[in-house]
Motif scaffolding. Structure first.
Motif, PDB file in Angstrom:
ATOM      1  N   ALA A 470       0.830  -1.202   0.000  1.00 60.43           N
ATOM      2  CA  ALA A 470       0.000   0.000   0.000  1.00 60.43           C
ATOM      3  C   ALA A 470       0.864   1.252   0.000  1.00 60.43           C
ATOM      4  O   ALA A 470       1.969   1.273   0.541  1.00 60.43           O
ATOM      5  CB  ALA A 470      -0.910  -0.006   1.223  1.00 60.43           C
ATOM      6  N   ALA A 471       0.353   2.323  -0.603  1.00 63.15           N
ATOM      7  CA  ALA A 471       1.002   3.629  -0.579  1.00 63.15           C
ATOM      8  C   ALA A 471      -0.047   4.684  -0.888  1.00 63.15           C
ATOM      9  O   ALA A 471      -1.026   4.423  -1.597  1.00 63.15           O
ATOM     10  CB  ALA A 471       2.146   3.695  -1.582  1.00 63.15           C
ATOM     11  N   LEU A 472       0.167   5.879  -0.343  1.00 66.89           N
ATOM     12  CA  LEU A 472      -0.720   7.013  -0.598  1.00 66.89           C
ATOM     13  C   LEU A 472       0.022   8.000  -1.496  1.00 66.89           C
ATOM     14  O   LEU A 472       1.109   8.465  -1.147  1.00 66.89           O
ATOM     15  CB  LEU A 472      -1.117   7.685   0.711  1.00 66.89           C
ATOM     16  N   LEU A 473      -0.558   8.304  -2.656  1.00 64.43           N
ATOM     17  CA  LEU A 473       0.032   9.236  -3.610  1.00 64.43           C
ATOM     18  C   LEU A 473      -0.670  10.580  -3.468  1.00 64.43           C
ATOM     19  O   LEU A 473      -1.905  10.647  -3.492  1.00 64.43           O
ATOM     20  CB  LEU A 473      -0.122   8.718  -5.046  1.00 64.43           C
ATOM     21  N   THR A 474       0.088  11.658  -3.317  1.00 66.71           N
ATOM     22  CA  THR A 474      -0.490  12.993  -3.196  1.00 66.71           C
ATOM     23  C   THR A 474       0.040  13.859  -4.327  1.00 66.71           C
ATOM     24  O   THR A 474       1.242  13.872  -4.587  1.00 66.71           O
ATOM     25  CB  THR A 474      -0.123  13.626  -1.843  1.00 66.71           C
ATOM     26  N   CYS A 475      -0.866  14.594  -4.983  1.00 67.39           N
ATOM     27  CA  CYS A 475      -0.468  15.368  -6.165  1.00 67.39           C
ATOM     28  C   CYS A 475      -1.258  16.671  -6.214  1.00 67.39           C
ATOM     29  O   CYS A 475      -2.401  16.741  -5.740  1.00 67.39           O
ATOM     30  CB  CYS A 475      -0.723  14.550  -7.428  1.00 67.39           C
ATOM     31  N   ASN A 476      -0.623  17.702  -6.812  1.00 68.15           N
ATOM     32  CA  ASN A 476      -1.368  18.930  -7.070  1.00 68.15           C
ATOM     33  C   ASN A 476      -2.447  18.660  -8.112  1.00 68.15           C
ATOM     34  O   ASN A 476      -2.329  17.738  -8.927  1.00 68.15           O
ATOM     35  CB  ASN A 476      -0.426  20.044  -7.537  1.00 68.15           C
ATOM     36  N   HIS A 477      -3.505  19.474  -8.094  1.00 70.59           N
ATOM     37  CA  HIS A 477      -4.661  19.223  -8.969  1.00 70.59           C
ATOM     38  C   HIS A 477      -4.764  20.369  -9.974  1.00 70.59           C
ATOM     39  O   HIS A 477      -5.174  21.482  -9.618  1.00 70.59           O
ATOM     40  CB  HIS A 477      -5.929  19.122  -8.127  1.00 70.59           C
ATOM     41  N   VAL A 478      -4.409  20.084 -11.231  1.00 69.32           N
ATOM     42  CA  VAL A 478      -4.305  21.125 -12.253  1.00 69.32           C
ATOM     43  C   VAL A 478      -5.405  21.016 -13.298  1.00 69.32           C
ATOM     44  O   VAL A 478      -5.844  22.016 -13.854  1.00 69.32           O
ATOM     45  CB  VAL A 478      -2.921  21.068 -12.949  1.00 69.32           C
ATOM     46  N   ILE A 549      -4.790  10.867  -3.835  1.00 68.12           N
ATOM     47  CA  ILE A 549      -5.689  11.939  -3.428  1.00 68.12           C
ATOM     48  C   ILE A 549      -5.096  13.270  -3.879  1.00 68.12           C
ATOM     49  O   ILE A 549      -3.864  13.431  -3.944  1.00 68.12           O
ATOM     50  CB  ILE A 549      -5.907  11.926  -1.892  1.00 68.12           C
ATOM     51  N   PHE A 550      -5.967  14.179  -4.237  1.00 59.46           N
ATOM     52  CA  PHE A 550      -5.571  15.544  -4.571  1.00 59.46           C
ATOM     53  C   PHE A 550      -5.914  16.404  -3.351  1.00 59.46           C
ATOM     54  O   PHE A 550      -7.069  16.840  -3.200  1.00 59.46           O
ATOM     55  CB  PHE A 550      -6.303  16.026  -5.825  1.00 59.46           C
ATOM     56  N   PRO A 551      -4.937  16.661  -2.470  1.00 59.12           N
ATOM     57  CA  PRO A 551      -5.257  17.253  -1.159  1.00 59.12           C
ATOM     58  C   PRO A 551      -5.780  18.684  -1.218  1.00 59.12           C
ATOM     59  O   PRO A 551      -6.321  19.167  -0.220  1.00 59.12           O
ATOM     60  CB  PRO A 551      -3.907  17.202  -0.423  1.00 59.12           C
ATOM     61  N   GLU A 552      -5.631  19.370  -2.374  1.00 56.76           N
ATOM     62  CA  GLU A 552      -6.165  20.725  -2.483  1.00 56.76           C
ATOM     63  C   GLU A 552      -7.698  20.734  -2.473  1.00 56.76           C
ATOM     64  O   GLU A 552      -8.323  21.774  -2.227  1.00 56.76           O
ATOM     65  CB  GLU A 552      -5.670  21.389  -3.766  1.00 56.76           C
ATOM     66  N   GLY A 553      -8.307  19.597  -2.810  1.00 55.16           N
ATOM     67  CA  GLY A 553      -9.759  19.499  -2.771  1.00 55.16           C
ATOM     68  C   GLY A 553     -10.460  19.960  -4.025  1.00 55.16           C
ATOM     69  O   GLY A 553     -11.682  19.874  -4.109  1.00 55.16           O
TER      70      GLY A 553
END
Length: 658
Positions: A470-478, A549-553
């Motif tokens: 398992a791993a959590l990937l976080t990325c900016n949302h463009v 997940i795209f943490p910016e929402g």
């Protein structure tokens, strides 16, 4: 799914190389490649020479010439049905290099017996050797595909499989050509075939000696010698992984498809193309070259990762050119005497036929290589060989079915071009069914098209994506296509937590539902959707899969990196409550804001298709994973911001729009 990965040659120790051909200069691959090449060439030299002998040179009352090819082919395939399950167990239990050498010793013994058969012109002895050579191939099959994942890195699997596939079809071609030439030599033909077969067996044994030590994956396995119960057990084992099992069915369908064409080449050349036996050989040459080129193209088109997005593209090409072959075969010129190969090529009316044949086989190469690599990548190492054995069993069943169906269609009055048409249409129907059952193929195809046709996409730091666990990937949302770009960069499936409003977009909403994305809404708007989203996200991590997940929402409206909301920390807290130490991988998409799918204009996204021109360069930067315990929302935002700043400009803005 969580996939244990225990290569015998660690990625850090495996030498870097510029392309797949460089593997031929490395001991972990080259001896194995030439061993399997010699074996495939020998199989086909022997079978084709024997077929020509009983068809044209000997009168065998109990085996008419028209039945010779069918009997020899069926006898060769029979061991795959009887002993594949046993050979899979042996390959998992014993060291691969020892199994390879044992199989080559067996081949030498069989070729000594075959030499006697050719010397005394005994069809009965040679038929026995056909069965034994089928047994030789049955034992080698699981070794062939279980060996590669143990000695190649994940990013080498596509290239390695492409080389093996290409080598196999070149060996088949050379074996058929040389066997046909040698057996027709006056006076010395049969002796020449015997010498050639024994020589190839010895060469294969010598190259096998150079195969490096490769440990057993399940040395404690107890062999079940009952082929019936073990065959059923292998099929159930394969069925336990849905993606792998349906990939096995996909490969078996490819063999069904190919067997239809290969078995009909003689009749097609004679009755439709009005050519002699050399024209039939020419068709085999064109088909083999196409398969080889398609297999080699896979590494180039996949950026050296297992890219199953090529599979739907291969399917489309197979159907289009199989159907067009039917139309290209109508109204061809009929000579006073049968066309020779040179005369056939000189007629422009025949060029479309050869182009169709070359292209349908090229796309078959694009179709098959990623599927083989996917099976190797997703199968448990401890029983990978038994999965390959199940594949061989299914392949044999599908090839037998192709012969039965093609024979029934011919008996019902269908022409060979009509059978090709039927096969092309059936291929489209079967492929559509498979891709709906396993949408990952279709999703990866869309991702491949977006990253190669819409954008000039590159990935930096792809090795930071864990190959298992398992791993959590976080990325900016463009933009709306951020998930598609991330999918293209990962060899493993990714489950996305996404704003529920995106699912209302007609085409993209269907696409994200297909990839099982998780819709999330603010708790104040829909508490039920909010809680269900985090429950589903927790389950994904418990299953050992990748969650993004795209943490910016939401998608940025000005190109700048927004504050990270609390959802990412809620997911990590739930993982810790479940006893999971989930690594967090930061990602950053650059030079994407301002493109068609982003929200640069007041009217929003997808309003001016070419406002940034064609083939914009877009980069996905992937940073090193951090332990969940060391992460906070602000620290993760800072790490994503650092990846963005490597571009030389703030946020995620395009330099042109800055």
């Amino acid at each position: 799914m969580n996939r244990p990965h225990a290569p015998s040659v660690p990625a850090s120790e495996a030498p870097e190389h510029p392309n797949q051909f460089a593997l031929l200069g490395q001991r972990r691959f080259a001896p194995f490649f030439w061993t399997q090449f010699a074996g495939a060439a020998n199989d086909n030299l022997f079978k084709f020479a024997f077929t020509v002998m009983v068809t044209y040179q000997l009168q065998v009352a109990w085996m008419p010439p028209a039945m010779a090819g069918l009997v020899i082919g069926a006898l060769f395939i029979l061991p795959f049905l009887l002993f594949s399950a046993t050979s899979g167990q042996l390959t998992d239990k014993f060291e691969k290099h020892r199994m390879i050498r044992f199989v080559k010793d067996l081949e030498i013994g069989v070729m000594l017996i075959a030499g006697v058969g050719f010397w005394i012109d005994s069809p009965a002895v040679l038929l026995g050797c056909v069965f034994l050579m089928g047994l030789h191939s049955t034992l080698f099959g699981p070794v062939k595909f279980a060996y590669l994942p143990q000695v190649l890195r994940d990013d080498e699997l596509t290239g390695g499989n492409g080389m093996v596939e290409m080598g196999t079809f070149v060996a088949i071609l050379l074996g058929n050509v040389v066997g046909g030439l040698l057996v027709t030599l006056p006076d010395i033909g049969h002796a020449s075939v015997a010498v050639a077969c024994l020589s190839l067996a010895v060469v294969g044994r010598l190259t096998a000696q150079g195969v490096p030590v490769v440990p057993a994956t399940d040395p404690g396995l107890r062999i079940n010698w009952n082929p019936v119960s073990e065959t059923w057990r292998n099929l159930k084992l394969a069925h336990g992984n849905v993606v792998v099992f349906r990939s096995l069915l996909g490969i078996s369908w490819m063999w069904f498809f190919g067997a239809v064409f290969l078995s009909q080449f003689p009749s097609f050349a004679k009755e439709v193309l009005h050519g002699n036996e050399h024209v039939a050989s020419l068709l085999l040459v064109v088909f083999s070259i196409g398969i080889g080129l398609g297999s080699l193209l896979c590494e180039v088109l996949s950026r050296r990762q297992v890219e199953i997005g090529l599979v739907p593209i291969g399917t489309i090409g197979m159907s289009v050119f199989a159907i067009d072959l039917y139309f290209a075969s109508r109204g061809l010129p009929q000579p006073a005497q049968a066309w020779t190969a040179l005369g056939f090529i000189s007629q422009p009316a025949h060029w479309r036929v050869m182009a169709d044949l070359a292209l349908l086989s090229l796309f078959a190469g694009l179709y098959s290589v990623p599927m083989y690599a996917l099976i190797q990548l997703r199968s448990q190492p401890t029983h990978r060989a038994r999965i390959i054995a199940a594949n061989n069993i299914l392949n044999a069943l599908f090839m037998i079915a192709s012969s039965v169906i093609a024979g029934a269609l011919l008996g019902a009055g269908f022409t060979v071009p009509q059978i090709f048409l039927f096969t092309g249409i059936a291929n489209a129907i079967v492929a559509t069914y498979i891709f709906l059952l396993v949408p990952e193929y279709l999703l990866r195809c869309i991702a491949w098209l977006v990253t190669n046709v819409v954008y000039r996409f590159r990935v930096q730091g792809a090795h930071h994506i864990p190959t298992s666990g398992a791993a959590l990937l976080t990325c900016n949302h463009v933009s709306f296509v951020d998930p598609i770009l991330m999918m293209a960069a990962s060899p493993r499936p990714i489950y996305f937590v996404m704003d529920y409003r995106i699912f209302r977009t007609p085409l993209l909403g269907w696409l994200f539902r297909l990839c099982k994305a998780i819709p999330v809404a603010p708790r104040s708007e829909d508490p039920a959707v909010y809680e269900a989203a985090f429950a589903r996200a927790a389950q994904v991590l418990r299953d050992g899969d990748l969650l993004a997940i795209f943490p910016e929402g939401g998608i940025t409206r000005d190109g700048e990196l927004q504050a990270f909301k609390g959802g990412v920390m809620k997911i990590l807290e739930q993982a810790r409550a479940d006893g999971l130490d989930v690594p967090v991988v930061p990602m950053a998409l650059t030079n994407l804001w301002g493109s068609f799918f982003s929200r640069i204009e007041p009217k929003g996204a997808m309003t001016r298709p070419f406002r940034r021109g064609f083939f914009n360069r877009v980069t996905l930067r992937i940073g090193a994973a951090s332990p969940a315990a060391d992460c906070s929302a602000e620290q993760l935002r800072q790490r994503v911001g650092e990846l963005l700043d490597q571009e030389g400009h703030p946020g995620s803005r395009s330099p042109a729009l800055g």
